[in-house]
Scaffold this motif. Structure first.
Motif, short mmCIF file in Angstrom:
data_model
loop_
_atom_site.label_atom_id
_atom_site.label_comp_id
_atom_site.label_asym_id
_atom_site.label_seq_id
_atom_site.Cartn_x
_atom_site.Cartn_y
_atom_site.Cartn_z
N PRO A 219 -10.79 8.49 -75.68
CA PRO A 219 -10.81 9.67 -74.80
C PRO A 219 -10.90 9.33 -73.32
CG PRO A 219 -12.98 9.31 -75.75
CD PRO A 219 -12.09 8.28 -76.36
N MET A 220 -11.20 8.08 -72.97
CA MET A 220 -11.44 7.75 -71.57
C MET A 220 -10.23 8.05 -70.67
SD MET A 220 -13.57 6.96 -69.34
CE MET A 220 -14.92 6.55 -70.45
N PRO A 221 -8.98 7.71 -71.05
CA PRO A 221 -7.86 8.07 -70.17
C PRO A 221 -7.75 9.56 -69.91
CG PRO A 221 -7.16 6.44 -71.79
CD PRO A 221 -8.53 6.89 -72.19
N ALA A 222 -8.06 10.39 -70.92
CA ALA A 222 -8.01 11.84 -70.73
C ALA A 222 -9.10 12.29 -69.76
CB ALA A 222 -8.16 12.55 -72.07
N LEU A 223 -10.30 11.74 -69.91
CA LEU A 223 -11.38 12.09 -68.98
C LEU A 223 -11.04 11.67 -67.56
CD1 LEU A 223 -14.49 11.11 -71.15
CD2 LEU A 223 -13.53 13.39 -70.76
#
Length: 844
Positions: free
Chosen positions: A351-355
């Motif tokens: 999820p880090m790229p989306a955050l």
């Protein structure tokens, strides 16, 4: 809660207006560009972390260019660690006999029982058959070959392959090798054999390039203890890799690729910021009157600000989420092109790229949309009666400055280092400044020359009015031209200019330049190899090659830590190929100092002289007069630099970084090397040569270049895909600029129609304005792309490239057509408005 509910109702109502849709689209495109790169990079990073032990094939990997000392192996065993040795080197292998003989350069790995300690091998019973985990390693007398080698040799399971002085039976097709999981650098196909069969091949000769690896595994505390002990004992050419720093060449390449793609996506973010600012400005213009009415009804400035900030926060969050979804879908395109360079399945992204994408979207929104919004809480109530008061001023400069600082911080974050971030920020700023100056000059010239429109007959009035509109809205026109020119230039550099550079490089290499290199020629084979080549009609010069490690410069010990440049660090860690000859080689010229004197050639000099290639000297900080010491076969050889040479590497001849007179290196262990040109139809020459001299390694430069070019094509497609977001952002900027001046255009067109202008004339005026914007953007982009291409050719690659003047009309024409199409889509409805309605509404 009432504020949030009211902000949501305002958003649903205002979503019907084009500026919010435009603003959301700009945010989504920017977030999509960054997250597409982020999702792909995250998957690769997870694969590296997840398979860190498998990438090493062990818990700890020791690599050296010489066999590891017995005491190191004994210490590992004493700690109870498992250990397996491997030996890797390039060599030729053959299959078949007579005219059916096929030879192929392969990367041979000889492994001991127990390999690998982590992960597993996978093999198939035949080419293109279903694979399964392997049991053990190839038994003595057999080999496993990968699909590429099986196809190149036309070999099947059960056939025999000649490896040096012995033959091995193909036992299986190797489909997966854990410590070769990501094969960016797998130029040659793999042959896996048993370490016990290695002596029979007689392939390890003086001058052979061999990597000796020791794989270790065991309890983590014991592994860490052994690592701490050995790191203080490492000699030059030895290194230790663990799961955290393993395969540094792969991690470095991936980090650089991510940075490059991320910086390419940043151009999209910059243009999206411009589009957000323009769309927000248009939104403010349309909401001045409603805000004035709300002020009359008792709304405070703070309430107005909270309502609009809440509305934009919800909009930004929704747009960022949409951009993340688009980026997730788009990253599969990057995967399709770049995953061919990977030989391991990639896990799902985290999820880090989306955050991060959501954070960037909100940063853009509040950095470039909030400054115009601040004007709404200063709307005077008197505007209800007096619309000529216009927009409240003040505060926007400071707000935009904060937005610019946030964007600069984003550049440093993507760059990952201060120096690169500073260069990126300076490059973006300088490019936009130069493009803005060029655009302003072009608009000024067009305004001065618009009288020439009479030459077009009936179209003259329309063209003159269209060009005059550029001058009246000079600031908006400059923004549009700069945004589009940046996107056009990026695509031109990756298409036309890249092709021109590759063509120029191919032309710089002579048609008869050597395309085969033969190495590992032993001293006793020199005359026989020369005769064998002459018998095939091939004239080749053979040169001796002595392996030596640079130990001291002017008496100071050489260490990689003494240099900050990556290339310098790699050079001092490797062994150099030294050579000797009495005369200056062809394709070499003196760049400083002198060549060897007769007394030095005769061995009467007090200090042994050396001639050093100028690029190496520049990298290591060497000058004429410096003293350099090399370690050769356990002996120290001191040399004094008497001259620097400029080498024309494009000749593809055998060249060396360091040359000495023959008397200096005579008697030291040496192998020989040669190169020659071989037409494609003469491949049989290589087959005969390898058949007669199995220990030779023949490197097909043309095949390697074709593979590298294929990799470049795949990477270029990925970068072009990222720059499509940039072009889309440029189109959004154009549309936003047109939308921000909608009311002004509608009023002007109404006045013109009231004064007798026909609709056809006004249509031509709009088309002329749009075509001029596109043509100017295309012209500036083409000139900039040509300039960058010339700089790269002359200053980086050191060859001449012709200027393709056809790029100018092509870019101008494509730019004019594209912008005209987008502009007409945005402004065509203005001609349908009734003049009386527009005149009653006014221009504000």
């Amino acid at each position: 809660m009432q504020v949030i509910s009211f902000s949501w109702r305002m958003l649903r109502r205002d979503a019907r207006g084009g500026e919010l849709r435009l603003l959301a689209t700009a945010l989504a495109v920017a977030v999509a560009a960054l997250t597409a790169v982020g999702f792909f990079a995250d998957r690769v990073r997870q694969a590296l972390d997840r398979e860190s032990h498998q990438l090493l094939g062990a818990d700890l990997l020791l690599t050296a260019d010489q066999p590891w000392p017995a005491n190191i192996v004994a210490r590992a065993r004493a700690l109870g660690l498992q250990e397996v040795a491997t030996v890797t080197f390039p060599s030729m292998v053959t299959h078949g006999e007579g005219d059916a003989l096929r030879a192929q350069l392969s990367e041979i790995k000889a492994v001991a029982a127990g390999y690998p300690l982590r992960g597993s091998l996978r093999v198939a019973p035949a080419l293109n058959a279903v694979d399964a985990p392997a049991v053990g390693i190839p038994p003595p007398g057999t080999t496993w070959i990968d699909e590429r080698l099986a196809s190149a040799l036309g070999a099947e399971v059960g056939d025999r392959i000649a490896v040096g002085q012995t033959t091995l039976r193909v036992g299986a097709v190797l489909t997966l090798e854990p410590d070769r999981g990501i094969n960016f650098f797998s130029v040659a196909p793999r042959l896996l054999m048993n370490l016990d069969d290695l002596p029979a091949t007689a392939l390890l000769q003086v001058g052979s390039r061999v990597a000796y690896r020791l794989l270790l595994a065991g309890d983590l505390p014991l592994v860490k203890r052994f690592q701490r002990e050995i790191e203080g004992q490492l000699a030059r050419g030895q290194r230790v890799e663990d799961p955290q720093n393993g395969r540094p060449e792969i991690r470095s390449a991936l980090d650089r690729a991510q940075k490059f793609l991320g910086l390419a996506a940043l151009l999209t973010v910059v243009l999206a910021a411009v589009a957000v600012a323009l769309a927000a400005r248009r939104y403010v213009q349309r909401h001045l009157d409603p805000c004035a009415v709300m002020r009359c009804l008792g709304a405070t400035q703070a309430l107005l600000l909270r309502l609009h900030l809440g509305q934009f926060a919800v909009l930004g969050l929704l747009a960022a989420l949409g951009g993340c979804v688009l980026g997730y879908v788009a990253h599969f395109a990057l995967h399709a092109w770049l995953a061919q360079l990977l030989a391991t399945p990639l896990p799902s992204p985290g999820p880090m790229p989306a955050l991060q994408g959501i954070a960037v979207g909100l940063l853009l929104l509040f950095g470039f949309a909030v400054p115009p919004l601040l004007q709404l809480n200063r709307v005077p109530t008197l505007r209800v009666l007096r619309r000529e008061l216009g927009s409240p001023q003040g505060g926007t400069v400071v707000g935009y400055l904060l937005g610019f600082l946030a964007l600069a911080g984003l550049m440093f974050w993507v760059a990952g280092e201060v120096e690169l971030g500073a260069w990126v920020l300076a490059g973006f700023s300088m490019a936009m400044l130069l493009f803005a100056i060029a655009a302003r000059i072009a608009i000024r010239l067009a305004a001065a020359l618009r009288g020439g429109g009479r030459a077009f007959g009936g179209a003259g009035i329309g063209w003159r009015y269209g060009l005059a509109s550029l001058e009246r809205r000079a600031h908006a026109s400059v923004v549009q031209i700069v945004a589009l020119a940046l996107g056009f230039m990026a695509l031109l550099l990756l298409t036309a200019v890249r092709g021109d550079l590759l063509d120029a490089w191919r032309q710089a290499v002579p048609a008869d330049a050597p395309n085969r290199f033969v190495v590992n020629i032993q001293p006793e084979q020199v005359e026989a190899v020369r005769s064998a080549l002459l018998a095939q009609g091939v004239s080749a010069e053979l040169a001796p090659m002595v392996r030596g490690r640079l130990l001291r410069i002017n008496g100071a010990e050489v260490r990689a830590a003494n240099y900050t440049d990556d290339r310098a660090q790699r050079l001092v860690e490797r062994e150099f190929n030294l050579s000797m000859r009495p005369d200056l080689p062809a394709g070499n010229s003196l760049a400083g100092g002198r060549w060897f004197l007769p007394g030095e050639l005769a061995g009467r000099a007090q200090e042994a002289p050396a001639s050093v290639e100028e690029g190496l000297a520049r990298t290591l900080g060497l000058v004429v007069g410096d003293r350099i010491d090399f370690g050769v076969a356990g002996e120290m050889i001191g040399l004094k630099i008497v001259g620097l040479r400029k080498v024309n590497w494009d000749t593809m001849r055998v060249n060396f970084f360091v040359l000495t007179p023959p008397v200096v290196l005579e008697g030291h262990p040496a192998s020989w090397i040669t190169s020659f040109h071989l037409p494609a139809e003469r491949a049989d020459v290589v087959n005969r040569l390898v058949r007669d001299f199995p220990n030779l390694t023949v490197i097909d430069v043309a095949a390697i270049l074709r593979q590298l070019q294929s990799i470049m094509e795949q990477v270029a497609k990925a970068v072009q895909f990222v720059f499509l977001f940039t072009l889309a952002a440029g189109g959004i900027v154009l549309y936003a600029a047109l939308a921000s001046a909608t009311e002004e255009r509608r009023y002007e067109l109404a006045v013109m129609r009231a004064l007798g202008a026909r609709r056809e004339q006004l249509r031509r005026a709009l088309l002329a304005e749009f075509a001029a914007i596109g043509a100017f953007a295309g012209l500036i982009a083409a000139l900039a792309a040509i300039a960058v291409g010339q700089f790269l050719a002359q200053q980086v690659f050191r060859f001449e490239v012709a200027v393709d003047l056809w790029l100018l009309p092509l870019a101008i024409g494509c730019g004019a057509l594209l912008v005209t199409a987008v502009g007409w889509f945005a402004a065509a409805r203005l001609l349908q408005s009734a003049p009386l309605d527009a005149l009653r509404a006014g221009s504000s």
